[in-house]
Scaffold this motif. Structure first.
Motif, PDB file in Angstrom:
ATOM      1  N   ARG A  61      -7.028  -0.440 -10.659  1.00  0.00           N
ATOM      2  CA  ARG A  61      -7.144  -0.499  -9.111  1.00  0.00           C
ATOM      3  C   ARG A  61      -6.701  -1.632  -8.508  1.00  0.00           C
ATOM      4  NH1 ARG A  61     -11.783   2.322  -5.469  1.00  0.00           N
ATOM      5  NH2 ARG A  61     -10.925   1.600  -3.513  1.00  0.00           N
ATOM      6  N   LEU A  62      -7.791  -2.567  -9.111  1.00  0.00           N
ATOM      7  CA  LEU A  62      -7.648  -4.100  -8.787  1.00  0.00           C
ATOM      8  C   LEU A  62      -6.460  -4.709  -9.318  1.00  0.00           C
ATOM      9  CD1 LEU A  62     -11.418  -5.045  -9.685  1.00  0.00           C
ATOM     10  CD2 LEU A  62     -10.337  -5.226  -7.468  1.00  0.00           C
ATOM     11  N   SER A  63      -5.982  -4.522 -10.570  1.00  0.00           N
ATOM     12  CA  SER A  63      -4.597  -5.025 -11.185  1.00  0.00           C
ATOM     13  C   SER A  63      -3.374  -4.381 -10.241  1.00  0.00           C
ATOM     14  CB  SER A  63      -4.638  -4.583 -12.551  1.00  0.00           C
ATOM     15  OG  SER A  63      -5.354  -5.075 -13.393  1.00  0.00           O
ATOM     16  N   LEU A  64      -3.425  -3.286  -9.910  1.00  0.00           N
ATOM     17  CA  LEU A  64      -2.261  -2.709  -9.091  1.00  0.00           C
ATOM     18  C   LEU A  64      -2.054  -3.344  -7.622  1.00  0.00           C
ATOM     19  CD1 LEU A  64       0.265  -0.730  -8.820  1.00  0.00           C
ATOM     20  CD2 LEU A  64      -1.570   1.133  -8.100  1.00  0.00           C
ATOM     21  N   TRP A  65      -3.271  -3.597  -7.129  1.00  0.00           N
ATOM     22  CA  TRP A  65      -3.304  -4.225  -5.601  1.00  0.00           C
ATOM     23  C   TRP A  65      -3.083  -5.770  -5.985  1.00  0.00           C
ATOM     24  CZ3 TRP A  65      -6.645  -8.116  -3.245  1.00  0.00           C
ATOM     25  CH2 TRP A  65      -6.730  -8.095  -2.124  1.00  0.00           C
ATOM     26  N   THR A  66      -3.205  -6.474  -6.860  1.00  0.00           N
ATOM     27  CA  THR A  66      -2.962  -7.695  -7.374  1.00  0.00           C
ATOM     28  C   THR A  66      -1.400  -7.835  -7.399  1.00  0.00           C
ATOM     29  OG1 THR A  66      -5.011  -8.282  -8.423  1.00  0.00           O
ATOM     30  CG2 THR A  66      -3.294  -9.819  -8.831  1.00  0.00           C
ATOM     31  N   THR A  67      -0.873  -6.779  -8.261  1.00  0.00           N
ATOM     32  CA  THR A  67       0.252  -6.884  -8.353  1.00  0.00           C
ATOM     33  C   THR A  67       1.408  -6.654  -7.068  1.00  0.00           C
ATOM     34  OG1 THR A  67       0.072  -6.267 -10.742  1.00  0.00           O
ATOM     35  CG2 THR A  67       2.463  -5.722  -9.687  1.00  0.00           C
ATOM     36  N   ASP A  68       0.672  -5.686  -6.439  1.00  0.00           N
ATOM     37  CA  ASP A  68       1.560  -5.261  -4.915  1.00  0.00           C
ATOM     38  C   ASP A  68       1.472  -6.663  -4.120  1.00  0.00           C
ATOM     39  OD1 ASP A  68       1.983  -2.804  -5.832  1.00  0.00           O
ATOM     40  OD2 ASP A  68       0.257  -1.975  -4.399  1.00  0.00           O
ATOM     41  N   ILE A  69       0.328  -7.514  -4.258  1.00  0.00           N
ATOM     42  CA  ILE A  69       0.345  -8.625  -3.331  1.00  0.00           C
ATOM     43  C   ILE A  69       1.454  -9.710  -3.982  1.00  0.00           C
ATOM     44  CG2 ILE A  69      -1.127 -10.755  -2.699  1.00  0.00           C
ATOM     45  CD1 ILE A  69      -1.853  -7.841  -1.295  1.00  0.00           C
ATOM     46  N   GLU A  70       1.306  -9.776  -5.192  1.00  0.00           N
ATOM     47  CA  GLU A  70       2.274 -10.900  -5.980  1.00  0.00           C
ATOM     48  C   GLU A  70       3.609 -10.502  -5.790  1.00  0.00           C
ATOM     49  OE1 GLU A  70       0.664 -10.973  -9.899  1.00  0.00           O
ATOM     50  OE2 GLU A  70      -0.977 -12.264  -9.462  1.00  0.00           O
ATOM     51  N   ASP A  71       3.928  -9.305  -5.587  1.00  0.00           N
ATOM     52  CA  ASP A  71       5.326  -8.775  -5.481  1.00  0.00           C
ATOM     53  C   ASP A  71       5.883  -8.874  -4.077  1.00  0.00           C
ATOM     54  OD1 ASP A  71       5.573  -8.456  -7.981  1.00  0.00           O
ATOM     55  OD2 ASP A  71       5.272  -6.400  -8.337  1.00  0.00           O
ATOM     56  N   GLY A  72       4.779  -9.059  -2.895  1.00  0.00           N
ATOM     57  CA  GLY A  72       5.333  -9.068  -1.739  1.00  0.00           C
ATOM     58  C   GLY A  72       5.053  -7.843  -1.225  1.00  0.00           C
ATOM     59  N   ASP A  73       4.813  -6.708  -1.747  1.00  0.00           N
ATOM     60  CA  ASP A  73       4.507  -5.130  -1.234  1.00  0.00           C
ATOM     61  C   ASP A  73       3.346  -5.000  -0.332  1.00  0.00           C
ATOM     62  OD1 ASP A  73       6.831  -4.762  -2.780  1.00  0.00           O
ATOM     63  OD2 ASP A  73       6.052  -3.839  -4.531  1.00  0.00           O
TER      64      ASP A  73
END
Length: 124
Positions: free
Chosen positions: A110-122
């Motif tokens: 869950r934390l990894s997915l949220w981090t990826t969304d932030i980094e990808d601008g989503d």
């Protein structure tokens, strides 16, 4: 220490006598997951949305309403970072198990997915 001998998490917002400048809700990825929030503030005060370089940050992580991690050991380094980017960096460390916190190991995806969304601008 608590009465039962377990280490108590220190709330650094209380230590610094301040409040989070913003709180991010990390979305659940499966039914029944507890709420997961990351509160964050720039040391010395900041404006949400502005980036700060060479700055310290205070954070608090709550899982199911319980404080599970808090500190003032985040640093933005030479590149300016926003509150959200710093919260995402913290979430990445928590997901990798770099910071032991009760119950967060089960929230790594869950934390990894949220981090990826932030980094990808989503982010929303």
């Amino acid at each position: 220490m608590t009465d039962n001998g377990a280490d108590e998490v220190v709330d650094y917002f209380r230590v610094y006598r301040t409040e989070p400048e913003t709180v991010f809700e990390v979305p659940a990825i499966a039914g029944g997951q507890p709420s997961l929030t990351i509160g964050i503030a720039a040391l010395g005060g900041g404006t949400v949305g502005l980036a700060y370089a060479d700055n310290g940050w205070i954070y608090a992580v709550h899982l199911g309403g319980e404080l599970v991690a808090s500190g003032s050991d985040l640093r933005s380094g030479g590149f300016g970072r926003t509150h959200q980017q710093m919260a995402a960096g913290l979430a990445s460390c928590l997901a990798d198990g770099e910071t032991p916190a009760p119950g967060l190991h089960e929230q790594a995806d869950r934390l990894s997915l949220w981090t990826t969304d932030i980094e990808d601008g989503d982010d929303e």
